[in-house]
Design a protein around this motif. Sequence first.
Motif, short mmCIF file in Angstrom:
data_model
loop_
_atom_site.label_atom_id
_atom_site.label_comp_id
_atom_site.label_asym_id
_atom_site.label_seq_id
_atom_site.Cartn_x
_atom_site.Cartn_y
_atom_site.Cartn_z
N ILE A 56 -53.71 -10.89 -1.94
CA ILE A 56 -55.14 -10.87 -1.59
C ILE A 56 -55.77 -9.63 -2.20
N THR A 57 -56.85 -9.83 -2.93
CA THR A 57 -57.57 -8.72 -3.54
C THR A 57 -59.05 -8.85 -3.21
N SER A 58 -59.80 -7.84 -3.54
CA SER A 58 -61.16 -7.73 -3.02
C SER A 58 -62.21 -8.57 -3.75
N SER A 59 -61.95 -9.01 -4.97
CA SER A 59 -62.99 -9.73 -5.69
C SER A 59 -62.41 -10.80 -6.60
N PRO A 60 -63.18 -11.85 -6.88
CA PRO A 60 -62.72 -12.91 -7.78
C PRO A 60 -62.43 -12.40 -9.20
N GLU A 61 -63.17 -11.41 -9.64
CA GLU A 61 -62.95 -10.85 -10.98
C GLU A 61 -61.56 -10.24 -11.08
N LEU A 62 -61.15 -9.51 -10.04
CA LEU A 62 -59.81 -8.91 -10.03
C LEU A 62 -58.73 -9.98 -9.94
N VAL A 63 -59.00 -11.04 -9.22
CA VAL A 63 -58.04 -12.14 -9.10
C VAL A 63 -57.75 -12.72 -10.47
N LYS A 64 -58.79 -13.11 -11.18
CA LYS A 64 -58.61 -13.72 -12.50
C LYS A 64 -57.97 -12.75 -13.48
N ARG A 65 -58.39 -11.49 -13.45
CA ARG A 65 -57.82 -10.49 -14.34
C ARG A 65 -56.32 -10.33 -14.10
N ASP A 66 -55.94 -10.19 -12.84
CA ASP A 66 -54.54 -9.94 -12.52
C ASP A 66 -53.65 -11.15 -12.82
N VAL A 67 -54.13 -12.34 -12.55
CA VAL A 67 -53.35 -13.54 -12.87
C VAL A 67 -53.10 -13.60 -14.38
N ASN A 68 -54.13 -13.36 -15.15
CA ASN A 68 -53.98 -13.40 -16.61
C ASN A 68 -53.08 -12.27 -17.12
N ASN A 69 -53.22 -11.08 -16.55
CA ASN A 69 -52.44 -9.94 -17.01
C ASN A 69 -50.96 -10.04 -16.65
N TYR A 70 -50.63 -10.65 -15.51
CA TYR A 70 -49.26 -10.65 -15.03
C TYR A 70 -48.53 -11.99 -15.20
N ARG A 71 -49.21 -12.99 -15.71
CA ARG A 71 -48.59 -14.31 -15.87
C ARG A 71 -47.31 -14.22 -16.71
N ARG A 72 -47.37 -13.51 -17.81
CA ARG A 72 -46.20 -13.39 -18.68
C ARG A 72 -45.05 -12.66 -17.98
N PHE A 73 -45.37 -11.62 -17.24
CA PHE A 73 -44.34 -10.87 -16.50
C PHE A 73 -43.64 -11.78 -15.50
N GLY A 133 -55.82 -14.50 -4.66
CA GLY A 133 -57.11 -14.94 -4.16
C GLY A 133 -57.85 -13.83 -3.46
N ASP A 134 -59.10 -14.08 -3.16
CA ASP A 134 -59.88 -13.11 -2.38
C ASP A 134 -59.88 -13.56 -0.92
N PRO A 135 -60.29 -12.69 -0.01
CA PRO A 135 -60.22 -13.03 1.41
C PRO A 135 -60.94 -14.32 1.79
N SER A 136 -62.12 -14.56 1.22
CA SER A 136 -62.88 -15.75 1.63
C SER A 136 -62.18 -17.04 1.22
N ASN A 137 -61.55 -17.06 0.06
CA ASN A 137 -60.84 -18.28 -0.37
C ASN A 137 -59.60 -18.54 0.47
N PHE A 138 -58.85 -17.48 0.78
CA PHE A 138 -57.68 -17.68 1.65
C PHE A 138 -58.12 -18.12 3.04
N GLN A 139 -59.20 -17.55 3.54
CA GLN A 139 -59.70 -17.94 4.87
C GLN A 139 -60.11 -19.41 4.87
N PHE A 140 -60.83 -19.82 3.86
CA PHE A 140 -61.26 -21.21 3.73
C PHE A 140 -60.05 -22.16 3.72
N ASP A 141 -59.04 -21.80 2.92
CA ASP A 141 -57.86 -22.65 2.81
C ASP A 141 -57.06 -22.70 4.11
N LEU A 142 -56.90 -21.56 4.75
CA LEU A 142 -56.15 -21.53 6.01
C LEU A 142 -56.84 -22.34 7.11
N LEU A 143 -58.16 -22.22 7.18
CA LEU A 143 -58.90 -22.97 8.20
C LEU A 143 -58.80 -24.48 7.94
#
Length: 73
Positions: free
Chosen positions: A4-21, A52-62
């Motif tokens: 869980i991270t604070s913003s959608p921009e960080l989510v997309k950045r981190d997924v793309n940066n760490y996918r290969r790892f 994901g960001d908090p709102s997306n995880f909350q939506f999915d969990l609910l």
Amino acid sequence: VDVITSSPELVKRDVNNYRRFYSLFRLKVDHNLDQKDSIGLKSCYDSEIVYGDPSNFQFDLLNDKKGFETRGK
């Protein structure tokens, strides 16, 4: 693993940066953004690591608790 991270921009950045790892360990990584309108299982939860960001995880969990099995069984 849910990351869980604070913003959608960080989510997309981190997924793309760490996918290969993660692929070095044969782990699939995805994010739960851009799928809010779907009912039922989201394909991102087939991955071992989901960002994901908090709102997306909350939506999915609910929705999962309502019986839509958003996160799978």
